[in-house]
Design a protein around this motif. Structure first.
Motif, PDB file in Angstrom:
ATOM      1  N   ILE A   6      -6.881   0.444  -6.406  1.00  0.00           N
ATOM      2  CA  ILE A   6      -7.861   0.730  -5.353  1.00  0.00           C
ATOM      3  C   ILE A   6      -7.407   1.992  -4.633  1.00  0.00           C
ATOM      4  O   ILE A   6      -6.282   2.045  -4.131  1.00  0.00           O
ATOM      5  N   VAL A   7      -8.261   2.988  -4.612  1.00  0.00           N
ATOM      6  CA  VAL A   7      -7.945   4.254  -3.948  1.00  0.00           C
ATOM      7  C   VAL A   7      -8.829   4.363  -2.716  1.00  0.00           C
ATOM      8  O   VAL A   7     -10.048   4.429  -2.832  1.00  0.00           O
ATOM      9  N   ASP A   8      -8.204   4.372  -1.548  1.00  0.00           N
ATOM     10  CA  ASP A   8      -8.943   4.472  -0.289  1.00  0.00           C
ATOM     11  C   ASP A   8      -8.911   5.913   0.203  1.00  0.00           C
ATOM     12  O   ASP A   8      -8.065   6.702  -0.204  1.00  0.00           O
ATOM     13  N   GLU A   9      -9.845   6.254   1.068  1.00  0.00           N
ATOM     14  CA  GLU A   9      -9.942   7.598   1.648  1.00  0.00           C
ATOM     15  C   GLU A   9     -10.125   8.666   0.565  1.00  0.00           C
ATOM     16  O   GLU A   9      -9.510   9.730   0.593  1.00  0.00           O
ATOM     17  N   THR A  10     -11.002   8.394  -0.390  1.00  0.00           N
ATOM     18  CA  THR A  10     -11.192   9.337  -1.504  1.00  0.00           C
ATOM     19  C   THR A  10     -11.808  10.655  -1.071  1.00  0.00           C
ATOM     20  O   THR A  10     -11.733  11.632  -1.817  1.00  0.00           O
ATOM     21  N   GLY A  56     -14.417   5.249  -0.033  1.00  0.00           N
ATOM     22  CA  GLY A  56     -14.379   6.378   0.875  1.00  0.00           C
ATOM     23  C   GLY A  56     -15.691   6.571   1.597  1.00  0.00           C
ATOM     24  O   GLY A  56     -16.641   5.809   1.418  1.00  0.00           O
ATOM     25  N   ASP A  57     -15.719   7.604   2.397  1.00  0.00           N
ATOM     26  CA  ASP A  57     -16.881   7.950   3.193  1.00  0.00           C
ATOM     27  C   ASP A  57     -16.994   9.468   3.180  1.00  0.00           C
ATOM     28  O   ASP A  57     -16.114  10.160   3.689  1.00  0.00           O
ATOM     29  N   VAL A  58     -18.065   9.988   2.599  1.00  0.00           N
ATOM     30  CA  VAL A  58     -18.210  11.442   2.468  1.00  0.00           C
ATOM     31  C   VAL A  58     -18.299  12.143   3.818  1.00  0.00           C
ATOM     32  O   VAL A  58     -18.131  13.359   3.894  1.00  0.00           O
ATOM     33  N   LEU A  94     -14.105  16.073  -4.463  1.00  0.00           N
ATOM     34  CA  LEU A  94     -14.283  15.103  -5.544  1.00  0.00           C
ATOM     35  C   LEU A  94     -15.294  14.009  -5.199  1.00  0.00           C
ATOM     36  O   LEU A  94     -16.208  13.746  -5.964  1.00  0.00           O
ATOM     37  N   GLU A  95     -15.125  13.386  -4.051  1.00  0.00           N
ATOM     38  CA  GLU A  95     -16.000  12.271  -3.707  1.00  0.00           C
ATOM     39  C   GLU A  95     -17.466  12.708  -3.644  1.00  0.00           C
ATOM     40  O   GLU A  95     -18.348  12.037  -4.186  1.00  0.00           O
ATOM     41  N   ALA A 118       0.862  -1.188   0.000  1.00  0.00           N
ATOM     42  CA  ALA A 118       0.000   0.000   0.000  1.00  0.00           C
ATOM     43  C   ALA A 118       0.896   1.235   0.000  1.00  0.00           C
ATOM     44  O   ALA A 118       1.947   1.243   0.639  1.00  0.00           O
ATOM     45  N   LYS A 119       0.479   2.259  -0.758  1.00  0.00           N
ATOM     46  CA  LYS A 119       1.275   3.480  -0.864  1.00  0.00           C
ATOM     47  C   LYS A 119       0.357   4.681  -0.860  1.00  0.00           C
ATOM     48  O   LYS A 119      -0.801   4.583  -1.250  1.00  0.00           O
ATOM     49  N   THR A 120       0.916   5.815  -0.463  1.00  0.00           N
ATOM     50  CA  THR A 120       0.171   7.050  -0.666  1.00  0.00           C
ATOM     51  C   THR A 120       0.149   7.337  -2.159  1.00  0.00           C
ATOM     52  O   THR A 120       0.986   6.825  -2.926  1.00  0.00           O
ATOM     53  N   ILE A 121      -0.773   8.164  -2.582  1.00  0.00           N
ATOM     54  CA  ILE A 121      -0.854   8.509  -4.002  1.00  0.00           C
ATOM     55  C   ILE A 121       0.403   9.259  -4.431  1.00  0.00           C
ATOM     56  O   ILE A 121       0.958   8.995  -5.503  1.00  0.00           O
TER      57      ILE A 121
END
Length: 87
Positions: free
Chosen positions: A36-40, A65-67, A78-79, A6-9
């Protein structure tokens, strides 16, 4: 599960603070079949744009993610915009 690190963007796109640019972009895309992008909720417009330019056209992208979580520090929500546009 994927046996991938896993990496940061920023790290995945190889941000160079000297040039203020990413090594991976539309001319030098990431090597990936799926991302897979988490925490969008934390994605701002600049980072989202940079990420999407670097993803190969044939790759699949899953945004998670979770708005109701932390918003982006930079401009854009964005999300929320993606979810509002889908309804």
């Amino acid at each position: 599960m994927t046996r991938q690190e896993a990496k940061t963007i920023h790290r995945m796109l190889a941000f160079d603070p000297k040039t203020m640019q990413f090594r991976f972009n539309e001319e030098n895309p990431l090597e990936a079949q799926a991302i897979i992008v988490d925490e969008t909720s934390m994605l701002d417009l600049f980072l989202a744009h940079s990420l999407l330019k670097a993803i190969p056209q044939e790759a699949q992208v899953l945004l998670v993610g979770d708005v109701d979580q932390l918003p982006s520090v930079g401009p854009g929500i964005l999300e929320r915009e993606l979810l509002d546009g889908a309804s």
